[in-house]
Scaffold this motif. Structure first.
Motif, short mmCIF file in Angstrom:
data_model
loop_
_atom_site.label_atom_id
_atom_site.label_comp_id
_atom_site.label_asym_id
_atom_site.label_seq_id
_atom_site.Cartn_x
_atom_site.Cartn_y
_atom_site.Cartn_z
N ILE A 10 0.87 -1.18 0.00
CA ILE A 10 0.00 0.00 0.00
C ILE A 10 0.90 1.22 0.00
O ILE A 10 1.78 1.36 0.86
N GLU A 11 0.70 2.08 -0.98
CA GLU A 11 1.47 3.31 -1.11
C GLU A 11 0.51 4.46 -1.38
O GLU A 11 -0.22 4.44 -2.36
N ARG A 64 -8.29 -1.15 -2.05
CA ARG A 64 -8.87 -2.19 -1.20
C ARG A 64 -7.90 -2.46 -0.06
O ARG A 64 -6.69 -2.47 -0.26
N PRO A 65 -8.40 -2.71 1.15
CA PRO A 65 -7.49 -2.96 2.27
C PRO A 65 -6.80 -4.32 2.16
O PRO A 65 -7.37 -5.28 1.63
N ALA A 108 1.95 -3.78 8.15
CA ALA A 108 0.56 -3.33 7.97
C ALA A 108 0.30 -2.93 6.53
O ALA A 108 -0.84 -2.90 6.09
N ALA A 109 1.37 -2.67 5.78
CA ALA A 109 1.21 -2.16 4.42
C ALA A 109 1.81 -3.06 3.34
O ALA A 109 1.93 -2.66 2.19
N ALA A 110 2.20 -4.31 3.69
CA ALA A 110 2.85 -5.15 2.66
C ALA A 110 2.62 -6.64 2.89
O ALA A 110 2.56 -7.12 4.02
N VAL A 111 2.51 -7.34 1.75
CA VAL A 111 2.40 -8.80 1.71
C VAL A 111 3.39 -9.27 0.66
O VAL A 111 3.50 -8.65 -0.40
N GLY A 134 7.45 -5.08 9.60
CA GLY A 134 6.93 -4.40 10.77
C GLY A 134 7.31 -5.14 12.05
O GLY A 134 7.52 -6.35 12.04
N ARG A 135 7.40 -4.41 13.16
CA ARG A 135 7.79 -5.02 14.44
C ARG A 135 6.87 -6.17 14.83
O ARG A 135 7.32 -7.21 15.31
N ARG A 136 5.59 -6.01 14.61
CA ARG A 136 4.62 -7.06 14.96
C ARG A 136 4.77 -8.31 14.11
O ARG A 136 4.32 -9.38 14.47
#
Length: 194
Positions: A114-115, A138-139, A156-159, A184-186
């Motif tokens: 997501i950008e 789309r989310p 949160a923004a990448a797969v 991401g840290r999570r």
């Protein structure tokens, strides 16, 4: 060839002759298919292999002579069909953007990011006319539900698609095309499973 140029070619198995009238040949056609649809299995089925052609200039699964390897052709096509039907990674996603609908084979998606509020699908479908990036609003949480198991959420923004990961650590994933995707840290523990 027009279907290839317009990104409409969608074939899992393609059987081609090596020599065509007018100086065209199956190796050039196979290279174009390799660029447009890398997951397509190409079989050369020919009367003879011309001396001037190097069939290894294109990715293909087999080269067979007509009349001598007919039974092997049937066996190979059956085997490829079985593999395709059992391939869990072969799923398709519909992408809607700007009144257009694109259907992408999940095996062609390298990563999704997501950008600036736009979801971008980075694919292997690069051509002279296209950079291989598809867009939609789309989310990721919705998209992830449609993807096969070889896709891993890394922030949160990448797969990312595990099949295209070159290397990784707890902070960054390097993809086959050289792009890097931050972790991401999570999601650090999930990346270990890549």
């Amino acid at each position: 060839m027009l279907d290839l140029d317009d990104q409409k070619f969608d074939c899992d198995i393609f059987i081609s002759e090596l020599s065509f009238p007018g100086g065209k040949n199956g190796v050039k056609l196979a290279r174009k298919i390799n660029d447009s649809v890398p997951s397509c299995n190409i079989i050369f089925y020919t009367n003879k292999i011309p001396d001037e052609l190097d069939i290894y200039d294109a990715r293909h699964v087999n080269c067979m002579l007509k009349g001598r390897h007919d039974a092997r052709l049937v066996t190979l096509v059956d085997k490829l069909m079985d593999e395709l039907h059992s391939d869990e990674r072969k799923r398709f996603v519909k992408i809607r953007y700007d009144r257009n609908v694109n259907i992408l084979d999940c095996r062609d998606i390298m990563y999704i990011r997501i950008e600036k509020r736009v979801t971008k699908y980075y694919t292997t479908r690069k051509t002279d006319k296209s950079d291989g990036v598809f867009y939609e609003y789309r989310p990721l949480s919705e998209i992830v539900e449609e993807l096969p198991d070889n896709f891993v959420r890394c922030s949160a923004a990448a797969v990312v698609n595990r099949d295209y990961v070159r290397s990784y650590n707890h902070q960054v994933i390097t993809m086959m095309d050289g792009e890097t995707v931050k972790v991401g840290r999570r999601y650090g523990d999930v990346v270990i499973q890549v």
